[in-house]
Design an enzyme around this catalytic site. Structure first.
Site, mmCIF file in Angstrom:
data_model
loop_
_atom_site.group_PDB
_atom_site.id
_atom_site.type_symbol
_atom_site.label_atom_id
_atom_site.label_comp_id
_atom_site.label_asym_id
_atom_site.label_seq_id
_atom_site.Cartn_x
_atom_site.Cartn_y
_atom_site.Cartn_z
ATOM 1 N N ASN A 7 0.873 -1.174 0.000
ATOM 2 C CA ASN A 7 0.000 0.000 0.000
ATOM 3 C C ASN A 7 0.910 1.224 0.000
ATOM 4 O OD1 ASN A 7 -1.835 2.027 0.474
ATOM 5 N ND2 ASN A 7 -2.787 1.059 2.257
ATOM 6 N N ARG A 90 -2.436 -2.017 -3.713
ATOM 7 C CA ARG A 90 -3.645 -1.221 -3.539
ATOM 8 C C ARG A 90 -3.562 -0.017 -4.485
ATOM 9 N NH1 ARG A 90 -5.380 2.793 1.345
ATOM 10 N NH2 ARG A 90 -7.450 3.185 0.531
ATOM 11 N N HIS A 179 -12.743 3.106 -0.403
ATOM 12 C CA HIS A 179 -12.782 2.081 0.660
ATOM 13 C C HIS A 179 -13.509 0.825 0.185
ATOM 14 C CE1 HIS A 179 -12.746 5.554 3.835
ATOM 15 N NE2 HIS A 179 -11.514 5.061 3.717
ATOM 16 N N ARG A 240 -11.477 16.147 6.980
ATOM 17 C CA ARG A 240 -12.281 16.489 5.799
ATOM 18 C C ARG A 240 -13.705 16.838 6.206
ATOM 19 N NH1 ARG A 240 -10.863 11.123 2.568
ATOM 20 N NH2 ARG A 240 -9.015 10.898 3.850
ATOM 21 N N GLU A 383 -8.400 -5.153 4.761
ATOM 22 C CA GLU A 383 -8.235 -4.854 3.338
ATOM 23 C C GLU A 383 -7.055 -5.622 2.749
ATOM 24 O OE1 GLU A 383 -8.618 -0.806 4.900
ATOM 25 O OE2 GLU A 383 -9.320 -0.263 2.904
#
Ligand code: ADP
Length: 397
Positions: A7, A90, A179, A240, A383
């Site tokens: 990743n 990823r 996601h 965010r 993940e």
């Protein structure tokens, strides 16, 4: 088969090395501060962590460090790099090109490169990671697993913005969602936990980490999700804003004289829990401050929970009811108070949490009351495992 999962971010690479026969993680680690005068490497094998510092100029150097760690660390897990039989990467944005994971070819690289304008912060480091890994391990299959893929079955009614249609035709401006690997994994686990087939199962998945997103999942596919063209839309996150009136951006420009870069920074880096509380982007810090009476920290928690609740209501409508609401991510897995705040008041809709089960939950857990029509589940996400599985499957073909 042994699979390395990568990743790659702009200044760090996270990795996990799997043996697929047992799906065990043999080693995992993090290389960070790439490009800074002093980088840092941490690798964990059998619960033992080892850390050291050295300059790491770029992603290529970082990948060499990873392979060296696996071969020569204090507890080496491979004798030669040939034992790495496949590499899973990823990739954040696959646009409309990828509905599933794929073996990386020149054409796939080109397609990922073409999506850089859609994910300027994420796709370039993902590409650097792939190129570095391919250079060092040119003879093994490399597989791309996209954050956007799981959401690619969304219908146009869910993914279209009501903008001039040409903006979609010419510039591919639409909802993509992110996601996806996490939403896919936890929705499948949730079905399994309830003894249901994922092909006949409706659930609402809430991934609450630093970034937060929700998905409405029907019969194994995401049919709507809260993040949009970029990961800025939807829920309140660490830094965010999530949803807002787009005219706020014009207002910031015309009234405060801010330029696009400054507005971007406000929405992506200075908002969310951090902006509301004025303290931190980290849920633990904000929760502690709220418990100590900090009014803005309390407000941040309330806005965060309220936004999740609104999306639960909206996705119950999208799905026409659901069998489960699933919480995952650092906050979803560990913060029972937030799960309770987001679901309390929905009893009339068949959603009823059990306070005691919720407070005690560790790992996978059903925290709903016995008479809750909609089950409330906690499922730790994984993940990396999804990436490893997809990689092994595609590499084995
Ligand atoms: P990322 O999205 O970067 O993978 P995580 O999924 O680890 O991040 O989520 C980070 C968030 O989860 C932070 O707000 C952090 O405070 C929260 N968190 C992580 N662990 C815990 C915990 N044990 N208890 C409460 N909150 C936690």
């Amino acid at each position: 088969m042994k699979v390395l999962v990568i990743n790659a971010g702009s200044s760090s690479i996270k990795y996990q090395f799997f043996t697929m026969a047992t799906e065990r993680v043999i080693a995992k680690g993090l290389v960070e501060r790439i490009g800074e005068p002093q980088g840092r490497v941490v690798q964990e094998v059998d619960g033992q962590k080892r850390e050291h510092r050295l300059p790491i100029a770029n992603h290529s150097a970082a990948f060499q460090v990873i392979v060296r760690e696996l071969m020569e660390g204090e507890s080496p897990v491979i004798k030669s790099k040939d034992e790495i039989e496949a590499v899973g990467h990823r990739v954040v944005h696959g646009g409309e090109a990828f509905k599933a994971s794929v073996r990386i070819t020149e054409a796939v690289l080109k397609a990922i490169r073409a999506r850089v304008p859609l994910a300027p912060l994420h796709n370039p480091p993902n590409l650097s990671g792939i190129e570095a890994a391919q250079a060092l391990l040119p003879d093994v299959p490399h597989v791309a697993v996209f954050d956007t893929a799981f959401h690619q079955e969304m219908p146009p009614t869910a993914f279209m913005y009501a903008l001039p249609y040409e903006l979609y035709e010419q510039d591919r401006i639409r909802r993509y969602g992110f996601h996806g690997t996490s939403h896919a994994y936890v929705s499948r686990r949730a079905a399994a936990m309830l003894g249901r087939l994922v092909e006949h199962f409706r659930c609402i998945t809430c991934h609450l980490g630093n970034g937060c997103s929700m998905a409405a999942v029907r019969d194994g596919h995401s049919v709507d999700t809260s993040m949009g063209l970029t990961p800025l839309e939807g829920l309140v996150m660490g830094t965010r804003s999530g949803d807002l009136d787009p005219a706020i951006t014009f207002h910031l420009a015309s009234v405060k004289g801010l330029d696009l870069g400054e507005i971007n920074s406000i929405l992506n880096r200075e908002s969310g829990l951090l902006g509301l509380s004025g303290l931190s982007n980290d849920m633990r810090s904000v929760t502690e401050a709220a418990a100590g009476g900090h009014a803005r920290a309390k407000l941040a928690l309330d806005v965060f929970a309220y936004r999740i609740k609104k999306y639960i209501g909206s996705y119950l409508a999208v799905l026409g009811g659901a069998e489960a609401i699933v919480f995952t991510g650092g906050i979803g897995e560990n913060n029972g108070a937030m799960r309770a705040a987001a679901t309390t008041g929905l009893e009339e809709l068949g959603v009823k949490i059990d306070a005691e089960k919720n407070a005690k939950a560790r790992g996978e857990a059903d925290v709903s009351a016995a008479d809750s029509r909609v089950k409330i589940l906690v499922v730790p996400t994984n993940e990396e495992l999804v990436i490893a599985r997809d990689t092994a499957e595609i590499a084995g073909k």
